[in-house]
Design a protein around this motif. Structure first.
Motif, PDB file in Angstrom:
ATOM      1  N   GLY A   1       0.731  -1.077   0.123  1.00 40.37           N
ATOM      2  CA  GLY A   1      -0.191   0.281  -0.045  1.00 40.37           C
ATOM      3  C   GLY A   1       0.932   1.344  -0.139  1.00 40.37           C
ATOM      4  O   GLY A   1       0.297   2.258   0.526  1.00 40.37           O
ATOM      5  N   ALA A   2       2.196   1.067  -0.466  1.00 47.25           N
ATOM      6  CA  ALA A   2       2.997   2.448  -0.454  1.00 47.25           C
ATOM      7  C   ALA A   2       3.996   2.202  -1.442  1.00 47.25           C
ATOM      8  O   ALA A   2       4.555   1.069  -1.501  1.00 47.25           O
TER       9      ALA A   2
ATOM     10  N   ALA B   1       3.034   6.851  -7.421  1.00 49.51           N
ATOM     11  CA  ALA B   1       2.293   6.409  -6.532  1.00 49.51           C
ATOM     12  C   ALA B   1       0.574   6.526  -6.719  1.00 49.51           C
ATOM     13  O   ALA B   1      -0.087   5.918  -6.872  1.00 49.51           O
TER      14      ALA B   1
ATOM     15  N   LEU C   1      -1.515   3.438  -7.179  1.00 52.86           N
ATOM     16  CA  LEU C   1      -2.164   3.406  -6.006  1.00 52.86           C
ATOM     17  C   LEU C   1      -3.442   4.210  -5.834  1.00 52.86           C
ATOM     18  O   LEU C   1      -4.417   4.077  -4.813  1.00 52.86           O
TER      19      LEU C   1
ATOM     20  N   ASP D   1      -3.452   7.252  -5.066  1.00 49.85           N
ATOM     21  CA  ASP D   1      -3.109   8.309  -4.041  1.00 49.85           C
ATOM     22  C   ASP D   1      -1.881   8.590  -3.975  1.00 49.85           C
ATOM     23  O   ASP D   1      -0.803   7.908  -3.819  1.00 49.85           O
TER      24      ASP D   1
ATOM     25  N   LYS E   1       0.728   8.168  -0.878  1.00 47.47           N
ATOM     26  CA  LYS E   1       1.055   6.773  -0.442  1.00 47.47           C
ATOM     27  C   LYS E   1       2.565   6.637  -0.989  1.00 47.47           C
ATOM     28  O   LYS E   1       2.871   5.570  -1.770  1.00 47.47           O
TER      29      LYS E   1
ATOM     30  N   ARG F   1       6.632   6.410   0.528  1.00 43.68           N
ATOM     31  CA  ARG F   1       7.557   6.605   1.651  1.00 43.68           C
ATOM     32  C   ARG F   1       9.090   6.690   1.004  1.00 43.68           C
ATOM     33  O   ARG F   1       9.756   5.864   0.131  1.00 43.68           O
TER      34      ARG F   1
END
Length: 271
Positions: free
Chosen positions: A42-43, A76, A80, A82, A85, A87
């Motif tokens: 999820g990232a 991202a 995803l 978004d 999201k 890192r």
């Protein structure tokens, strides 16, 4: 900023051409080990410098800012849905390639010069060019130096493990000049060494020199001069691991979508 808006628009457009995470889960693996890993956690793990103004540098609220950071957010957004999201993984010139090879990051967007040697030997692949630059020098304004060819016998601060290290050595050898390399690893550390007088000049990408001088503030910046000549020219870009063609396509076409969105004047509000 306009650039971020443009990237968001491009990423949104690209996302429409990719399987959404929900649909991808229904249909199984995407055909890309990296894309599946990104969606599973999820990232996006994006390798950046975290120390270079204009490319990737935290602001006063610790939010990563700059062109490289915005490209991470665009990827991202595309995979995803978004842009938040991401890192950010701060990497040095010495560990950036190992981090990508080992899977510590999914993509490397860190002022990395594109070269045949790197693509041939590292098991990595450049996806797209996001900046053209050249190696330059900064000196003290009162040093009486106006050209790199006046640096005969100088001590030059350089980060090891970079293409700059080789380019500076080639320049001095070609012009039959002497110099003493002062090799210091981190971006902040090598900048501090130059300011402390440990070397006569500091060599790196001209864009990084401009950001470094700007961060000194208007008054202190007057004490330093970026020499007008660069000793080479080359492109920097995003890197991925070889063998994951679908992920390569994603990273590459996020870039192309961003370029086309800018050319067409597309903004996030238009979607």
């Amino acid at each position: 900023m306009l650039f971020r808006t443009m990237l968001a628009a491009a990423a949104a457009a690209l996302a429409a051409s990719l399987l959404s995470p929900a649909v991808a889960q229904q249909r199984g693996a995407s055909g890309s080990a990296t894309l599946d890993a990104v969606r599973s956690r999820g990232a996006l793990l994006c390798g950046v410098s975290g120390e270079i103004a204009g490319f990737s540098l935290p602001d006063s609220r610790s939010a990563m800012q700059g062109m490289d950071a915005d490209y991470c957010r665009a990827i991202a957004a595309a995979v995803l849905g978004d842009a938040g999201k991401v890192r950010f993984v701060n990497l040095s010139a010495q560990n950036r390639f190992t981090a990508l090879q080992s899977g510590e990051v999914d993509v490397l967007i860190r002022n990395t010069g594109w070269s045949l040697t790197r693509e041939a030997n590292l098991g990595l692949l450049f996806a797209a060019t996001n900046f053209w630059d050249g190696t330059g020098f900064i000196v003290r304004a009162d040093a009486g130096v106006s050209s790199p060819k006046q640096l005969d016998g100088a001590g030059v601060c350089i980060r090891p493990g970079t293409s700059t290290e080789l380019e500076v050595a080639d320049f001095f050898r070609t012009n039959k000049l002497r110099f003493t390399p002062v090799l210091i690893g981190g971006v902040t550390e090598v900048q501090d060494a130059f300011l402390a007088g440990r070397c006569d000049a500091f060599a790196t990408d001209a864009s990084q020199l401009a950001g470094f001088r700007w961060r000194l503030g208007p008054e202190r910046a007057k004490q330093y001069l970026i020499l007008p000549e660069t000793i080479n020219a080359g492109q920097s870009g995003s890197m991925v691991r070889k063998g994951d063609d679908r992920w390569f396509d994603v990273v590459r076409w996020v870039h192309f979508a961003a370029v086309n969105a800018e050319a067409l004047g597309v903004k996030g509000a238009d979607l």
